[in-house]
Design a protein around this motif. Structure first.
Motif, PDB file in Angstrom:
ATOM      1  N   ASN A   1       0.843  -1.184   0.000  1.00  0.00           N
ATOM      2  CA  ASN A   1       0.000   0.000   0.000  1.00  0.00           C
ATOM      3  C   ASN A   1       0.886   1.243   0.000  1.00  0.00           C
ATOM      4  OD1 ASN A   1      -2.742  -1.142   0.153  1.00  0.00           O
ATOM      5  ND2 ASN A   1      -2.035  -1.965   2.116  1.00  0.00           N
ATOM      6  N   PRO A   2       0.349   2.400  -0.399  1.00  0.00           N
ATOM      7  CA  PRO A   2       1.161   3.622  -0.424  1.00  0.00           C
ATOM      8  C   PRO A   2       1.656   4.009   0.963  1.00  0.00           C
ATOM      9  CG  PRO A   2      -0.875   3.906  -1.696  1.00  0.00           C
ATOM     10  CD  PRO A   2      -1.015   2.621  -0.933  1.00  0.00           C
ATOM     11  N   GLY A   3       2.803   4.709   0.986  1.00  0.00           N
ATOM     12  CA  GLY A   3       3.290   5.302   2.223  1.00  0.00           C
ATOM     13  C   GLY A   3       4.128   4.411   3.102  1.00  0.00           C
ATOM     14  N   LEU A   4       4.670   3.318   2.553  1.00  0.00           N
ATOM     15  CA  LEU A   4       5.459   2.405   3.378  1.00  0.00           C
ATOM     16  C   LEU A   4       6.955   2.460   3.074  1.00  0.00           C
ATOM     17  CD1 LEU A   4       3.114  -0.727   3.565  1.00  0.00           C
ATOM     18  CD2 LEU A   4       3.405   1.131   5.196  1.00  0.00           C
ATOM     19  N   GLY A   5       7.400   3.498   2.374  1.00  0.00           N
ATOM     20  CA  GLY A   5       8.835   3.731   2.226  1.00  0.00           C
ATOM     21  C   GLY A   5       9.507   3.015   1.083  1.00  0.00           C
TER      22      GLY A   5
ATOM     23  N   THR B   1      11.909   5.463  -0.773  1.00  0.00           N
ATOM     24  CA  THR B   1      13.047   5.786   0.085  1.00  0.00           C
ATOM     25  C   THR B   1      14.029   4.624   0.143  1.00  0.00           C
ATOM     26  OG1 THR B   1      11.656   7.230   1.439  1.00  0.00           O
ATOM     27  CG2 THR B   1      13.728   6.469   2.419  1.00  0.00           C
TER      28      THR B   1
ATOM     29  N   ASP C   1       7.920   3.561 -10.515  1.00  0.00           N
ATOM     30  CA  ASP C   1       6.958   3.721  -9.429  1.00  0.00           C
ATOM     31  C   ASP C   1       5.539   3.487  -9.930  1.00  0.00           C
ATOM     32  OD1 ASP C   1       6.733   4.052  -6.745  1.00  0.00           O
ATOM     33  OD2 ASP C   1       7.270   6.169  -6.708  1.00  0.00           O
TER      34      ASP C   1
ATOM     35  N   ASN D   1       0.788  -0.941  -6.583  1.00  0.00           N
ATOM     36  CA  ASN D   1      -0.253  -1.014  -5.574  1.00  0.00           C
ATOM     37  C   ASN D   1      -0.989  -2.327  -5.754  1.00  0.00           C
ATOM     38  OD1 ASN D   1       0.296   1.650  -4.665  1.00  0.00           O
ATOM     39  ND2 ASN D   1      -0.837   2.444  -6.421  1.00  0.00           N
TER      40      ASN D   1
ATOM     41  N   TYR E   1       2.887  -3.458   6.759  1.00  0.00           N
ATOM     42  CA  TYR E   1       2.909  -2.352   7.717  1.00  0.00           C
ATOM     43  C   TYR E   1       3.910  -2.646   8.837  1.00  0.00           C
ATOM     44  CZ  TYR E   1      -1.330  -0.532   5.533  1.00  0.00           C
ATOM     45  OH  TYR E   1      -2.226  -0.024   4.642  1.00  0.00           O
TER      46      TYR E   1
ATOM     47  N   GLU F   1       6.739   1.774  14.022  1.00  0.00           N
ATOM     48  CA  GLU F   1       6.012   2.946  13.535  1.00  0.00           C
ATOM     49  C   GLU F   1       6.249   4.157  14.442  1.00  0.00           C
ATOM     50  OE1 GLU F   1       1.574   4.062  11.788  1.00  0.00           O
ATOM     51  OE2 GLU F   1       2.086   1.998  12.346  1.00  0.00           O
TER      52      GLU F   1
ATOM     53  N   TYR G   1      11.039  11.210  11.780  1.00  0.00           N
ATOM     54  CA  TYR G   1      10.741  12.058  10.627  1.00  0.00           C
ATOM     55  C   TYR G   1       9.750  13.187  10.923  1.00  0.00           C
ATOM     56  CZ  TYR G   1      13.296   8.667   7.851  1.00  0.00           C
ATOM     57  OH  TYR G   1      14.292   7.860   7.339  1.00  0.00           O
ATOM     58  N   THR G   2       9.495  13.481  12.201  1.00  0.00           N
ATOM     59  CA  THR G   2       8.600  14.604  12.509  1.00  0.00           C
ATOM     60  C   THR G   2       9.275  15.642  13.406  1.00  0.00           C
ATOM     61  OG1 THR G   2       7.665  13.434  14.426  1.00  0.00           O
ATOM     62  CG2 THR G   2       6.528  13.174  12.307  1.00  0.00           C
TER      63      THR G   2
END
Length: 313
Positions: A51-55, A58, A115, A157, A183, A189, A196-197
């Protein structure tokens, strides 16, 4: 193996350092990192699904930085054309005269990140076939060699998401591995969020493996010995996918070669001089999951290709 013990030890230490450098930016995902490095040692291509957003992006970019490989990224969309990937001839004025000049596309790099490949149309997906298999592209009637080493690491995806085009079997078979990114665990997490924040810059990655060093590691990987009985068990495992009860279409001999080579790479990556059955078990799912299709009855009952591979193992 055709290499001195000193050389082999040095390259294996570099590979261990490469894992550490990737770990500076990627939290957890040790199996994913291992499978990606196995793919590089095998000089193969990888399909990375999550799924999107799992690095994923990167991860690939970090590997490129730590290995002295040129890197390019192709963002696949439904309106992407084949020439956008391979390149095209353009008219350019040189010394007052106009002439056709070939403008190279993003595929001319050592490490190409495609991608969301399943968002491109089948025609554009097919543009990568020759590059993945032959390490070359043919445009305007001329064949051009791609830089070595050359890898396509494609992300996709899950197929059930809207706006995607399932990859044809001829193309999925060109991928040595299909890597699933899940995940992170809760603690992982939390570390990602903390890292990263805070406004701190991304951790610097050292270049620990040269391009020549990677190519030498690829040569040594193929020379890792495998016992005849282990090799024969690999062949029997792949052949069994063609007659398994839950499988409609089994894996080809390319899967047998891929599984043996991936097992060799895992052994070399772990600093061992021979292949064990544990290496085969670890690499069986990523090598086979995209090469077999379960039948309708099994799919209705929730049986996945990974389930079928586990049963055969």
């Amino acid at each position: 193996m055709n290499g001195t013990n000193e050389e082999i030890d040095r390259i294996q230490r570099r590979l261990a350092a490469l894992r550490e450098e990737v770990g500076k930016r990627i939290v957890g995902q040790s199996d994913v990192v291992e499978q990606l490095l196995v793919c590089l040692l095998c000089d193969g291509n990888a399909l990375i699904e999550s799924n999107p957003g799992l690095g994923k992006t990167t991860l690939v970019r970090t590997v490129a930085e730590a290995t002295d490989l040129s890197f390019s990224r192709i963002q696949n969309t439904p309106d992407l054309m084949p020439a956008d990937i391979t390149g095209t001839e353009i008219i350019r004025e040189v010394n007052g005269e106009r002439e056709f000049v070939f403008e190279r596309g993003p595929v001319f790099a050592n490490l190409v990140l495609a991608d969301e490949i399943n968002r491109a149309t089948p025609k554009t997906q097919a543009a990568l076939l020759e590059a993945m298999q032959e390490k070359q592209v043919t445009t305007a009637g001329e064949t051009r060699e791609l830089p070595r080493p050359f890898f396509v690491l494609a992300t996709q995806n899950p197929i059930d998401q809207e706006g995607t085009y399932p990859l044809p079997e001829a193309q999925t078979d060109r991928f040595l591995l299909k890597i699933l990114v899940d995940y992170p665990a809760r603690d992982e997490e939390r570390e990602i969020v903390d890292r990263y924040t805070t406004g701190a810059p991304d951790p610097a990655v050292d270049r620990v493996l040269s391009r020549d060093g990677l190519q030498r590691a690829q040569q040594l990987t193929r020379q890792v010995p495998i016992a005849d009985d282990v090799r024969d068990d690999v062949i029997d495992l792949v052949r069994a996918t063609r007659t398994a009860e839950d499988v409609e279409f089994g894996a080809s001999p390319r899967a047998s070669m891929g599984l043996v080579l991936a097992a060799k790479a895992r052994a070399f990556l772990d600093g061992r001089a021979h292949v064990s059955w544990e290496d085969v078990e670890a690499m069986a799912h990523p090598v086979l999951r995209h090469r077999i299709i379960v039948d309708f009855r099994a799919e209705r009952e929730g049986v996945t290709p990974d389930d079928a591979v586990s049963n055969l193992l």
